[in-house]
Each structure stands twice: as structure tokens, then as C-alpha cells.
Motif scaffolding. Structure first.
Motif, mmCIF file in Angstrom:
data_model
loop_
_atom_site.group_PDB
_atom_site.id
_atom_site.type_symbol
_atom_site.label_atom_id
_atom_site.label_comp_id
_atom_site.label_asym_id
_atom_site.label_seq_id
_atom_site.Cartn_x
_atom_site.Cartn_y
_atom_site.Cartn_z
ATOM 1 N N LEU A 122 0.821 -1.209 0.000
ATOM 2 C CA LEU A 122 0.000 0.000 0.000
ATOM 3 C C LEU A 122 0.855 1.260 0.000
ATOM 4 C CD1 LEU A 122 -2.853 1.134 0.017
ATOM 5 C CD2 LEU A 122 -2.859 0.881 2.511
ATOM 6 N N VAL A 123 1.916 1.292 0.799
ATOM 7 C CA VAL A 123 2.815 2.440 0.817
ATOM 8 C C VAL A 123 3.379 2.675 -0.581
ATOM 9 C CG1 VAL A 123 5.049 3.313 1.649
ATOM 10 C CG2 VAL A 123 3.423 2.312 3.269
ATOM 11 N N GLU A 124 3.847 1.621 -1.203
ATOM 12 C CA GLU A 124 4.414 1.733 -2.548
ATOM 13 C C GLU A 124 3.387 2.317 -3.523
ATOM 14 O OE1 GLU A 124 5.936 -1.465 -5.779
ATOM 15 O OE2 GLU A 124 6.802 -1.637 -3.764
ATOM 16 N N SER A 125 2.179 1.803 -3.487
ATOM 17 C CA SER A 125 1.122 2.265 -4.381
ATOM 18 C C SER A 125 0.747 3.721 -4.113
ATOM 19 C CB SER A 125 -0.107 1.366 -4.220
ATOM 20 O OG SER A 125 -1.163 1.806 -5.030
ATOM 21 N N ASN A 139 1.058 10.603 -3.061
ATOM 22 C CA ASN A 139 0.567 10.881 -1.710
ATOM 23 C C ASN A 139 1.716 10.960 -0.716
ATOM 24 O OD1 ASN A 139 -2.470 10.616 -2.089
ATOM 25 N ND2 ASN A 139 -1.733 8.720 -2.996
ATOM 26 N N ASP A 140 1.479 11.670 0.382
ATOM 27 C CA ASP A 140 2.404 11.692 1.512
ATOM 28 C C ASP A 140 1.914 10.653 2.510
ATOM 29 O OD1 ASP A 140 4.012 13.851 0.592
ATOM 30 O OD2 ASP A 140 2.432 15.238 1.223
ATOM 31 N N VAL A 141 2.824 9.800 2.966
ATOM 32 C CA VAL A 141 2.447 8.683 3.829
ATOM 33 C C VAL A 141 3.290 8.684 5.093
ATOM 34 C CG1 VAL A 141 2.293 6.164 3.989
ATOM 35 C CG2 VAL A 141 1.798 7.295 1.815
ATOM 36 N N SER A 190 13.739 1.218 5.288
ATOM 37 C CA SER A 190 14.782 0.992 4.294
ATOM 38 C C SER A 190 14.211 0.886 2.879
ATOM 39 C CB SER A 190 15.596 -0.260 4.633
ATOM 40 O OG SER A 190 14.817 -1.427 4.485
ATOM 41 N N ARG A 191 12.973 0.457 2.765
ATOM 42 C CA ARG A 191 12.354 0.289 1.437
ATOM 43 C C ARG A 191 11.690 1.549 0.898
ATOM 44 N NH1 ARG A 191 10.944 -3.940 -1.299
ATOM 45 N NH2 ARG A 191 8.786 -3.306 -1.529
ATOM 46 N N HIS A 192 11.172 2.378 1.777
ATOM 47 C CA HIS A 192 10.384 3.535 1.351
ATOM 48 C C HIS A 192 10.905 4.799 2.035
ATOM 49 C CE1 HIS A 192 7.551 0.604 -0.248
ATOM 50 N NE2 HIS A 192 7.497 0.039 0.950
ATOM 51 N N ASN A 193 10.845 5.878 1.331
ATOM 52 C CA ASN A 193 11.277 7.160 1.881
ATOM 53 C C ASN A 193 10.085 7.841 2.554
ATOM 54 O OD1 ASN A 193 12.870 9.364 2.465
ATOM 55 N ND2 ASN A 193 12.531 10.320 0.469
#
Length: 141
Positions: free
Chosen positions: A15-18, A24-26, A41-44
Motif C-alpha cells: 500500500l505504501v508503494e502504491s 501521496n504523503d504517507v 529501508s524500502r520507502h522514503n
């Protein structure tokens, strides 16, 4: 949009990736430290390690006035608490609450949660529809 995701594991990662791909800001809040490190580590995105049912944890996540909260924990009760706190204390008007027990859908909606989703319910309906369609095909084929 500014979106808070509370709890979850692989669903959260996907979901974060999508959501990021769609601009969007998450912010993620999760109680599993190892999973928080993986997401970081995977998402900024900001990842807060803590229990999203605790008001001070959501304070630390700085989610005041966010557009949406998505509660993905394994506990229907925790997801309800997260959504209600987000709504009442942080002004998040749109809540997406996942539930495992489909019988909680109508109750949670009556309690003011804007969207309640049950994968169990959706999968059961899909299986039922697919089974009926297969039987119809067999009878008419």
C-alpha cells in the motif's frame, strides 16, 4: 493527500508503494520494530515504531489534520480504536478500517467509521459468485 497507515505487514508495504506512486504523503505507525526498519529501508517515508492505539504515539507521528487513516492491524478492536482516535483527536475525517470478522462491518459503520473493509467478506462473496457461475455454466453448457 496525507495518509496515515497504522499496523499491517505485507499489505502495508504494498500500500505504501502504491500510495507513493500516486503522489501521496504517507506516514506509517507500526508496533513491530523489525518491520519498521524494513519499511524505512524500502520507502522514503516517516515510520514511527509504536502502538497506534496510544494517543501519544499518534502525537509523535504528527498526523493532525491528515486526510485519511488506514488501520491494518490484526485486531478489529484495535483498528476501531485507531480510527476513532484519528477522527476525534486528530481531525482525520476519512477512516478506512479493516476487519477480520465481517459481522463487525455494520457495527463499526454505526460507530462512525467512514469505510469498513473485510477481506474475509469480499473473498467469501467472490467464492460464492464464482461457484454459482460455475454451476450455471455446467447446467447450461
Amino acid at each position: 493527500m496525507h495518509i496515515l497507515i497504522a499496523g499491517g505487514r505485507s499489505r502495508t508495504d504494498y500500500l505504501v508503494e502504491s500510495l507513493l506512486e500516486n503522489g501521496n504523503d504517507v506516514v506509517v505507525v507500526n508496533s513491530d520494530r523489525a518491520w519498521c526498519e524494513r519499511l524505512s529501508s524500502r520507502h522514503n517515508v516517516p515510520v514511527i515504531c509504536g502502538d497506534a492505539t496510544k494517543r501519544y504515539v499518534l502525537d509523535d507521528a504528527d498526523v493532525e489534520g491528515f486526510d485519511i487513516v488506514i488501520a491494518l492491524t490484526n485486531s478489529d478492536a484495535d483498528n476501531l480504536v485507531i480510527c476513532q482516535m484519528a477522527q476525534h483527536y486528530f481531525g482525520i475525517e476519512r477512516q478506512v478500517c479493516t476487519v477480520y470478522d465481517p459481522r463487525n462491518i455494520s457495527l463499526f459503520k454505526k460507530l462512525g467509521i467512514s469505510s469498513v473493509i473485510s477481506a474475509t467478506y469480499l473473498v467469501a462473496k467472490l467464492i460464492e459468485e464464482t461457484s454459482i457461475a460455475a454451476m450455471d455454466d455446467k447446467r447450461h453448457g
